[in-house]
Design an enzyme around this catalytic site. Structure first.
Site, PDB file in Angstrom:
ATOM      1  N   HIS A   1     -40.835 -41.935  49.122  1.00 51.94           N
ATOM      2  CA  HIS A   1     -41.474 -41.261  47.984  1.00 51.94           C
ATOM      3  C   HIS A   1     -42.519 -40.225  48.422  1.00 51.94           C
ATOM      4  O   HIS A   1     -43.033 -39.487  47.584  1.00 51.94           O
ATOM      5  CB  HIS A   1     -42.089 -42.269  47.003  1.00 51.94           C
ATOM      6  CG  HIS A   1     -43.256 -43.044  47.541  1.00 51.94           C
ATOM      7  ND1 HIS A   1     -43.109 -44.139  48.367  1.00 51.94           N
ATOM      8  CD2 HIS A   1     -44.593 -42.886  47.375  1.00 51.94           C
ATOM      9  CE1 HIS A   1     -44.299 -44.618  48.674  1.00 51.94           C
ATOM     10  NE2 HIS A   1     -45.226 -43.881  48.087  1.00 51.94           N
ATOM     11  N   HIS A   2     -42.812 -40.149  49.724  1.00 56.83           N
ATOM     12  CA  HIS A   2     -43.709 -39.100  50.231  1.00 56.83           C
ATOM     13  C   HIS A   2     -42.960 -38.013  50.994  1.00 56.83           C
ATOM     14  O   HIS A   2     -43.592 -37.155  51.627  1.00 56.83           O
ATOM     15  CB  HIS A   2     -44.805 -39.701  51.116  1.00 56.83           C
ATOM     16  CG  HIS A   2     -45.896 -40.361  50.334  1.00 56.83           C
ATOM     17  ND1 HIS A   2     -46.788 -39.651  49.536  1.00 56.83           N
ATOM     18  CD2 HIS A   2     -46.256 -41.673  50.217  1.00 56.83           C
ATOM     19  CE1 HIS A   2     -47.636 -40.500  48.977  1.00 56.83           C
ATOM     20  NE2 HIS A   2     -47.341 -41.729  49.371  1.00 56.83           N
TER      21      HIS A   2
ATOM     22  N   HIS B   1     -43.563 -48.888  44.618  1.00 57.17           N
ATOM     23  CA  HIS B   1     -43.462 -47.833  45.624  1.00 57.17           C
ATOM     24  C   HIS B   1     -44.556 -47.901  46.688  1.00 57.17           C
ATOM     25  O   HIS B   1     -44.319 -47.577  47.845  1.00 57.17           O
ATOM     26  CB  HIS B   1     -43.489 -46.454  44.949  1.00 57.17           C
ATOM     27  CG  HIS B   1     -44.771 -46.149  44.242  1.00 57.17           C
ATOM     28  ND1 HIS B   1     -45.146 -46.785  43.079  1.00 57.17           N
ATOM     29  CD2 HIS B   1     -45.777 -45.271  44.527  1.00 57.17           C
ATOM     30  CE1 HIS B   1     -46.322 -46.314  42.685  1.00 57.17           C
ATOM     31  NE2 HIS B   1     -46.728 -45.404  43.550  1.00 57.17           N
ATOM     32  N   ASP B   2     -45.758 -48.322  46.312  1.00 51.74           N
ATOM     33  CA  ASP B   2     -46.886 -48.315  47.256  1.00 51.74           C
ATOM     34  C   ASP B   2     -47.245 -49.702  47.771  1.00 51.74           C
ATOM     35  O   ASP B   2     -48.376 -49.924  48.216  1.00 51.74           O
ATOM     36  CB  ASP B   2     -48.116 -47.689  46.596  1.00 51.74           C
ATOM     37  CG  ASP B   2     -48.199 -46.186  46.834  1.00 51.74           C
ATOM     38  OD1 ASP B   2     -47.562 -45.700  47.782  1.00 51.74           O
ATOM     39  OD2 ASP B   2     -48.897 -45.504  46.060  1.00 51.74           O
TER      40      ASP B   2
ATOM     41  N   LYS C   1     -49.302 -50.340  50.981  1.00 51.99           N
ATOM     42  CA  LYS C   1     -50.746 -50.095  51.115  1.00 51.99           C
ATOM     43  C   LYS C   1     -51.530 -51.383  51.343  1.00 51.99           C
ATOM     44  O   LYS C   1     -52.690 -51.342  51.759  1.00 51.99           O
ATOM     45  CB  LYS C   1     -51.269 -49.364  49.885  1.00 51.99           C
ATOM     46  CG  LYS C   1     -50.877 -47.895  49.845  1.00 51.99           C
ATOM     47  CD  LYS C   1     -51.519 -47.167  48.680  1.00 51.99           C
ATOM     48  CE  LYS C   1     -51.214 -45.681  48.718  1.00 51.99           C
ATOM     49  NZ  LYS C   1     -51.803 -44.948  47.570  1.00 51.99           N
TER      50      LYS C   1
ATOM     51  N   HIS D   1     -47.974 -46.675  55.549  1.00 56.14           N
ATOM     52  CA  HIS D   1     -47.769 -47.610  54.439  1.00 56.14           C
ATOM     53  C   HIS D   1     -46.319 -47.603  53.944  1.00 56.14           C
ATOM     54  O   HIS D   1     -45.839 -48.603  53.400  1.00 56.14           O
ATOM     55  CB  HIS D   1     -48.735 -47.318  53.284  1.00 56.14           C
ATOM     56  CG  HIS D   1     -48.330 -46.205  52.378  1.00 56.14           C
ATOM     57  ND1 HIS D   1     -48.638 -44.884  52.630  1.00 56.14           N
ATOM     58  CD2 HIS D   1     -47.642 -46.199  51.205  1.00 56.14           C
ATOM     59  CE1 HIS D   1     -48.177 -44.124  51.653  1.00 56.14           C
ATOM     60  NE2 HIS D   1     -47.559 -44.893  50.778  1.00 56.14           N
TER      61      HIS D   1
ATOM     62  N   ASP E   1     -45.084 -40.497  39.910  1.00 53.69           N
ATOM     63  CA  ASP E   1     -46.310 -41.041  40.499  1.00 53.69           C
ATOM     64  C   ASP E   1     -47.422 -39.993  40.532  1.00 53.69           C
ATOM     65  O   ASP E   1     -48.554 -40.246  40.114  1.00 53.69           O
ATOM     66  CB  ASP E   1     -46.003 -41.544  41.905  1.00 53.69           C
ATOM     67  CG  ASP E   1     -47.210 -42.169  42.591  1.00 53.69           C
ATOM     68  OD1 ASP E   1     -48.002 -42.835  41.900  1.00 53.69           O
ATOM     69  OD2 ASP E   1     -47.357 -41.999  43.815  1.00 53.69           O
TER      70      ASP E   1
END
Length: 375
Positions: free
Chosen positions: A286-287, A224-225, A228, A253, A315
């Site tokens: 996801h944010h 998911h990240d 970054k 990101h 998360d």
């Protein structure tokens, strides 16, 4: 020269594994009309979990969204120990079983079964089940042909999983490089992906998720990240609160994550990987927040893909309950309380309540993937 029609040409098409399984079932049924169900279960060595994946049983679904440890299935363990398939031509003995999976299969009324272990390069990775409502049908002559189609299915599954795992491995490699920058720990990814699977499995019926989609959410959640990697260190590793300008850069990101995923898919020739949109959605959304206050698009409620809502809860819960150099770990009670408080504003209430309801399994995941040291 071209009059012959390939009876199995459907397998050459770009169609989901479930459709290929149903096609092979229908083809086999022409010769062996007693075969009423073919099902595939996958094994996760890290957690000892055996998980339902795809099946061809139509509306007769004795097992769906189901998982159990292999340790709880001694008869299946025996198959692996011997390295040989198992034939049961009278399944009446299941009536007295204390095992949930045996009870469900028995209650469905199957009379016989054939179980073939699946291996890839000598490593066990799951089972292929053939079930019939009739007894005493899996004769040696029938099994001679059924084995051929069983191994054909095994190769199809291996090919599909190899594509997914190649994509996951390539992105995880990039992620591991980023982990050297210390924005999260490896066990965080293990825990949160297992939390995501718990939530997805329990909400599968409500959200319309098949077992293979649940599995892909589990596989893709740790990525998911990935975006970054593209965030400068002075922002990514900043110990204090980000300025408005820095926070705006950090938000990028999610878009960078989709760019990285698309680039790797193209570079590794993995365009045929199934459910790739699940991975894109997890990275990109996801944010987002249930009330529309999130980013990058300010989506609300069901506008946010379910896989992104699921991963967001998994998360944040693990981030709260994990110790970092800049904070102590929260207790599960405190983390659950905050998630509930933020339900219907930031988080999907169904996802939060499902995670809380699975507290015992959550604690098992925490015990299995406990951090030994944190640098």
């Amino acid at each position: 020269m071209f009059k012959h029609q390939d009876a199995l040409e459907t397998l050459n098409k770009d169609i989901p594994l479930g459709e290929k399984l149903r096609f092979i079932h229908a083809f086999l049924h022409q010769q062996f009309d007693f075969i009423d169900r073919i099902a595939i279960a996958l094994y996760d060595e890290k957690t000892d979990l055996l998980k339902t994946y795809v099946h061809s049983s139509g509306l007769d679904i004795p097992l769906q969204h189901y998982q159990s440890t292999l340790a709880e299935a001694p008869s299946l363990q025996e198959i692996i120990r011997l390295g040989r398939p198992r034939v049961v031509n009278d399944m009446s003995f299941l009536a007295g079983s204390s095992k949930v999976h045996s009870q469900r299969i028995g209650a469905q009324g199957y009379g016989s079964s054939y179980t073939l272990p699946m291996y890839s390069n000598g490593c066990f990775f799951g089972f292929l089940f053939f079930n019939s409502y009739r007894s005493d049908v899996f004769s040696e002559s029938a099994l001679h042909y059924i084995d051929l189609y069983g191994h054909l299915l095994e190769l199809i599954v291996i090919n599909e999983l190899a594509e997914v795992r190649a994509l996951v491995a390539s992105i995880k490699t990039a992620t591991n490089m980023a982990l050297q920058r210390d924005f999260e720990t490896g066990y965080h990814l293990e825990r949160m992906s297992n939390y995501a699977r718990l939530i997805a499995r329990d909400l599968a019926d409500k959200y319309g998720l098949t077992d293979d989609i649940v599995e892909h959410i589990f596989l893709f959640a740790p990525l998911h990240d990935i975006g970054k990697i593209g965030i400068p260190d002075h922002i990514l590793l900043k110990p204090g609160k980000l300025s408005a300008e820095e926070y705006e850069i950090m938000q990028k990101h999610v878009g960078k994550g989709v760019e990285i995923i698309d680039a790797m898919v193209a570079n590794f020739g993995l365009q045929e990987v199934k459910h790739i949109d699940i991975l894109r959605n997890v990275a990109h959304y996801h944010h987002e927040a249930i009330n529309g206050s999130g980013y990058p698009q300010g989506l609300k409620g069901e506008e946010i893909p379910p896989e992104a809502r699921i991963v967001a809860v998994a998360d944040v819960f693990d981030a709260l309950t994990s110790r970092r150099s800049y904070k102590d770990a929260w207790s599960n009670d405190a983390a659950f309380a905050l998630l509930l408080e933020l339900s219907d504003s930031k988080f999907d209430r169904d996802c939060v309540q499902t995670l809380i309801a699975r507290r015992e399994e959550v604690e098992q995941i925490q015990a299995r993937f406990r951090e030994e040291t944190i640098s």
